[in-house]
Design an enzyme around this catalytic site. Structure first.
Site, PDB file in Angstrom:
ATOM      1  N   SER A 173     -55.546   5.974  46.003  1.00  0.00           N
ATOM      2  CA  SER A 173     -56.354   5.821  47.209  1.00  0.00           C
ATOM      3  C   SER A 173     -55.714   4.794  48.148  1.00  0.00           C
ATOM      4  CB  SER A 173     -57.771   5.391  46.798  1.00  0.00           C
ATOM      5  OG  SER A 173     -58.601   5.252  47.913  1.00  0.00           O
ATOM      6  N   HIS A 212     -63.222  -8.840  49.594  1.00  0.00           N
ATOM      7  CA  HIS A 212     -62.182  -8.325  48.692  1.00  0.00           C
ATOM      8  C   HIS A 212     -61.460  -9.471  47.978  1.00  0.00           C
ATOM      9  CE1 HIS A 212     -62.355  -4.192  49.880  1.00  0.00           C
ATOM     10  NE2 HIS A 212     -61.673  -4.274  50.997  1.00  0.00           N
ATOM     11  N   LYS A 229     -60.274  -0.229  47.897  1.00  0.00           N
ATOM     12  CA  LYS A 229     -60.256   1.177  47.467  1.00  0.00           C
ATOM     13  C   LYS A 229     -61.023   1.455  46.171  1.00  0.00           C
ATOM     14  CE  LYS A 229     -58.865   3.022  50.181  1.00  0.00           C
ATOM     15  NZ  LYS A 229     -59.649   3.098  51.450  1.00  0.00           N
TER      16      LYS A 229
HETATM   17  P1  A3P Z   1     -60.349   8.237  47.802  1.00  0.00           P
HETATM   18  O1  A3P Z   1     -59.266   7.709  48.683  1.00  0.00           O
HETATM   19  O2  A3P Z   1     -59.914   8.394  46.380  1.00  0.00           O
HETATM   20  O3  A3P Z   1     -61.021   9.458  48.338  1.00  0.00           O
HETATM   21  P2  A3P Z   1     -63.162   1.524  49.641  1.00  0.00           P
HETATM   22  O4  A3P Z   1     -64.442   1.710  50.364  1.00  0.00           O
HETATM   23  O5  A3P Z   1     -63.237   0.407  48.624  1.00  0.00           O
HETATM   24  O6  A3P Z   1     -62.006   1.372  50.568  1.00  0.00           O
HETATM   25  O7  A3P Z   1     -62.910   2.827  48.753  1.00  0.00           O
HETATM   26  C1  A3P Z   1     -62.569   4.040  49.373  1.00  0.00           C
HETATM   27  C2  A3P Z   1     -62.646   5.154  48.350  1.00  0.00           C
HETATM   28  O8  A3P Z   1     -64.030   5.409  48.030  1.00  0.00           O
HETATM   29  C3  A3P Z   1     -62.058   6.449  48.888  1.00  0.00           C
HETATM   30  O9  A3P Z   1     -61.508   7.107  47.737  1.00  0.00           O
HETATM   31  C4  A3P Z   1     -63.324   7.152  49.395  1.00  0.00           C
HETATM   32  O10 A3P Z   1     -63.189   8.544  49.541  1.00  0.00           O
HETATM   33  C5  A3P Z   1     -64.289   6.791  48.264  1.00  0.00           C
HETATM   34  N1  A3P Z   1     -65.706   6.974  48.622  1.00  0.00           N
HETATM   35  C6  A3P Z   1     -66.369   6.466  49.673  1.00  0.00           C
HETATM   36  N2  A3P Z   1     -67.647   6.917  49.687  1.00  0.00           N
HETATM   37  C7  A3P Z   1     -67.785   7.736  48.609  1.00  0.00           C
HETATM   38  C8  A3P Z   1     -68.874   8.516  48.083  1.00  0.00           C
HETATM   39  N3  A3P Z   1     -70.056   8.570  48.668  1.00  0.00           N
HETATM   40  N4  A3P Z   1     -68.642   9.240  46.958  1.00  0.00           N
HETATM   41  C9  A3P Z   1     -67.445   9.212  46.341  1.00  0.00           C
HETATM   42  N5  A3P Z   1     -66.386   8.478  46.799  1.00  0.00           N
HETATM   43  C10 A3P Z   1     -66.554   7.753  47.918  1.00  0.00           C
END
Ligand code: A3P
Length: 293
Positions: free
Chosen positions: A137, A107, A52
């Site tokens: 998140s 991860h 996340k």
């Molecule tokens: P939120 O749940 O706060 O919206 P991961 O890929 O490590 O699982 O992280 C997921 C988080 O990154 C989510 O956060 C997702 O919305 C955010 N995310 C993914 N792509 C993004 C982008 N282009 N700009 C901003 N946040 C992004």
């Protein structure tokens, strides 16, 4: 504060060397194979994150940089095939058959990472995020993902998160372990907050680290297609292709809010104070200042 008002089938984690893993995707064999047998190649690039923290975002950015801003590849191949997760059984197989130069994802904490990395010139891009936003998140994603335990109430989940009793273990151990590599020429770190504040400048820094030269138009294209709005529409990256038995799409979306500071909408003043106290205790001695400090 949010409460979860539904029940999920109970999920147990696999404990590998003291770290909990979601054992539908990850097995003891895949972790052992990754750690001890997987061979890093000198031209590999690995995206390393605590869950996340911006994993898929970095995967999209690197996929677009690789294609000089052309979105055809990131729009036609699922993210987990473009940058496979090497600790999962499937990801490991995909990585082994991927032609170089490979972009890999992981991860895991540093001590579980492939031993061969230290004998290679492979590059690591470590992306980290304000742990309070990671918490929120992670909390919402745990409600969707059937690989993760039912998070319970936010209060309960925060307690598990701060004690490292969540999938992939402690955020603090993850960050301290990986940040110990700071200063090595093949290690680059960036925060979600920096990406968010200045995506173009961040893409330029990443290109510099990777030794990639993109012209101004190509960088504009990377920035455009790595935006939250465009990625939310990209079914190869937005997790809408994940089957229902692994993710409950009725409960929300992977591309949830994509902002900095959403924790302020969730944590109470006492919860925030408690988080800060634990953070200070656990991060004591870290000689790096992050945007959220
Ligand atoms: P939120 O749940 O706060 O919206 P991961 O890929 O490590 O699982 O992280 C997921 C988080 O990154 C989510 O956060 C997702 O919305 C955010 N995310 C993914 N792509 C993004 C982008 N282009 N700009 C901003 N946040 C992004």
């Amino acid at each position: 504060m949010s409460n979860s008002s539904f029940t999920m089938p109970s999920v147990e984690y696999l404990s590998y060397k003291g770290v909990p893993f979601p054992h539908v995707a990850v097995t003891e064999e895949s972790l052992d194979q990754m750690e001890n047998e997987f061979r890093f190649l000198n031209d590999d690039v690995a995206i390393v994150t605590y869950p996340k923290s911006g994993t898929i975002w970095m995967s999209e950015i690197l996929g677009l940089i690789r294609q000089k801003g052309d979105p055809a590849w990131t729009h036609s191949l699922p993210m987990w095939d473009r940058s496979p997760w090497i600790e999962t059984s499937l990801g490991l197989k995909i990585a082994l058959r991927s032609p170089p130069p490979r972009v890999l994802c992981s991860h895991v904490q540093f001590q579980l990472f492939p031993k061969s990395f230290l004998q290679s010139n492979a590059k690591i891009i470590y992306t980290l995020r304000n742990p309070k936003d990671v918490l929120i998140s992670f909390y919402y994603f745990s409600m969707l993902s059937r690989l993760f335990k039912d998070p319970g109430t936010l209060e309960e989940f925060m307690e598990e998160f701060l004690s490292g009793n969540v999938a992939y273990g402690s955020w603090f151990d993850h960050v301290k372990g990986w940040m110990a590599l700071k200063g090595r020429p093949n290690f680059f770190y960036i925060t979600y907050e920096e990406l968010w504040q200045d995506l173009r400048g961040s893409v330029e820094k990443i290109c510099h680290f990777l030794g990639k030269e993109l012209n101004s138009q190509q960088i504009d294209s990377v920035v455009e297609y790595a935006s939250f709005r465009k990625m939310k529409e990209n079914k190869m990256s937005n997790f809408s292709l994940i089957p229902d038995h692994l993710m409950d799409h009725k409960r929300g979306t992977f591309m949830r809010k994509g902002i900095c500071g959403d924790w302020k909408n969730h944590l109470t003043v006492p919860q925030n104070k408690y988080f800060d106290r634990v953070y200070q205790e656990k991060m004591w001695g870290m000689n790096t200042t992050f945007p959220w400090d």
